[in-house]
Scaffold this motif. Structure first.
Motif, mmCIF file in Angstrom:
data_model
loop_
_atom_site.group_PDB
_atom_site.id
_atom_site.type_symbol
_atom_site.label_atom_id
_atom_site.label_comp_id
_atom_site.label_asym_id
_atom_site.label_seq_id
_atom_site.Cartn_x
_atom_site.Cartn_y
_atom_site.Cartn_z
ATOM 1 N N ARG A 25 0.834 -1.205 0.000
ATOM 2 C CA ARG A 25 0.000 0.000 0.000
ATOM 3 C C ARG A 25 0.865 1.249 0.000
ATOM 4 O O ARG A 25 0.528 2.248 -0.671
ATOM 5 N N LEU A 26 1.972 1.240 0.735
ATOM 6 C CA LEU A 26 2.880 2.378 0.744
ATOM 7 C C LEU A 26 3.401 2.667 -0.656
ATOM 8 O O LEU A 26 3.389 3.817 -1.116
ATOM 9 N N THR A 248 -0.166 5.316 5.471
ATOM 10 C CA THR A 248 -0.019 3.863 5.594
ATOM 11 C C THR A 248 0.128 3.465 7.055
ATOM 12 O O THR A 248 -0.445 2.463 7.504
#
Length: 391
Positions: A25-26, A248
């Motif tokens: 996700r980062l 995140t």
């Protein structure tokens, strides 16, 4: 000196290792920023991060900065505090709190603390208020909230701004309300060592509309919302890559707090009954982030000084930290520059700095490591036998 025996841990155990969160996700967020070619100057990720922090704290405004030091400086200036003014600040804090003021010409005046909470002693703060006092800067040490009600009453009585260094306190509460919405403004740190980090970063959180507007301009070279020069400023904005990390990390916040809470409980269990050693508690009846595990070692009762225990831990690859030794008033330049900083004995601060020790926690530490650390500490206390018995 550290023990020459074989270390109990092959790899170092650190205080404040970074939490990375969901790397996929980062990288999605970072790649999105790269695709947009919008890397700084109030991009969408920064705005989203600010909105999330404002919602989390219940405050109207969050103004992100490149770090908490510049956050304190901008908040102080935005609150009307100027070079030559005095601001009362507890000495029991990381020296960056005082340095942020000193660096821009504001004079830190150091107050003593309540030994149980580690936060500013309101009665001593009032005794220090003088003709040049233009503000109070409280510190929520280890996430333990200040006596906000008492400090707020002083600020109102004397007509001065009240700021809070909330570097340790994201996710904590005071009387059931989230830290962040108190005083003129509160300043968070998102340094890599904090449980929620943006690589580097900070934020000013406030309910004061005008202070927030001034702070936004000051962090952006003095430019107002219409990009007109409203006054002097600096470059202290957060960039999109840092905001991606912060967003995140926030998604993992609940799980990180739960890990920290469990670790804190394991330390309490592992050190229960060890004479002269106690785990500093969180604020009763409040929500805590458990970001720090801090023990106190009473040398007279334990039969061993904190520094000896620290050296033994270091010899076993446990990189504990003596937060905060010495107090700011005994560090430079405050210790030597007596014409600017009048020397003042702060006995409770000095007693605390002689006893406290911060221990590793976070997702990189589990029950097995905590059990080993507690065993080292138990055996360092004379009643339990020499630490060399671990090898």
């Amino acid at each position: 000196m550290p023990s020459t025996a074989t270390p109990l841990f092959a790899e170092p155990l650190h205080v404040g290792l970074p939490n990375v969160g969901d790397r996929v996700r980062l990288m999605e967020r970072i790649n999105g920023a790269l695709d947009r070619l919008w890397l700084t100057n109030n991009g969408p990720l920064v705005r989203e991060f600010e909105a999330r922090i404002a919602a989390l704290t219940g405050a109207r405004h969050c103004v992100t900065t490149c770090n908490a030091t510049t956050g304190i400086q901008i908040a102080a200036k935005a609150a009307g505090i100027r070079a030559g003014d005095e601001v009362i600040v507890p000495s029991f804090t990381w020296v960056a709190t005082a340095h942020a003021l000193e660096w821009i010409g504001i004079v830190p005046v150091f107050c003593d603390v309540d030994e149980e909470t580690g936060t500013a002693d309101v009665a001593h703060v009032e005794r220090l208020i003088g003709p040049n006092t233009r503000g109070i800067l409280g510190v929520h040490v280890f996430g333990y909230p200040c006596d906000i009600e008492g400090l707020s009453a002083l600020a109102r009585r004397y007509g001065i701004p009240l700021l809070f260094d909330a570097a340790h306190a994201l996710g904590c509460t005071y009387r059931g309300r989230p830290i962040g919405g108190f005083g003129s403004a509160e300043i968070f740190s998102f340094h890599a060592t904090k449980f929620i980090n943006t690589f580097e970063g900070g934020a000013i959180v406030t309910n004061d509309d005008e202070l927030a507007e001034r702070a936004r301009a000051m962090r952006q070279q003095g430019l107002d919302a219409e990009h007109r020069v409203a006054g002097p400023g600096t470059v202290a904005r957060m960039n999109e890559i840092c905001a991606a990390m912060g967003l995140t990390a926030l998604e993992a916040m609940d799980s990180l707090i739960e890990v920290n809470r469990r670790n804190h409980g394991h330390y309490e269990e592992g050190l229960a009954g060890v004479a002269g050693v106690r785990v500093r508690p969180m604020a009763p009846d409040e929500h805590a982030n458990y970001q720090y595990v801090v023990i106190e070692i009473d040398a007279e009762v334990a039969g061993v000084h904190r520094d000896v225990v620290n050296d033994i831990l270091l010899g076993h690859n446990v990189l504990s930290r003596r937060y905060f030794d010495p107090g700011c008033h005994l560090d430079e330049p405050y210790r030597s520059n007596t014409s600017r900083h009048a020397p003042l004995p702060l006995p409770r601060t000095e007693a605390l700095t002689d006893r406290v020790l911060s221990l590793p926690t976070g997702p990189a530490i589990g029950p097995a490591e905590i059990s080993g650390i507690c065993e080292i500490i138990r055996q360092a206390v004379p009643a339990y036998g020499p630490a060399e018995a671990l090898v």
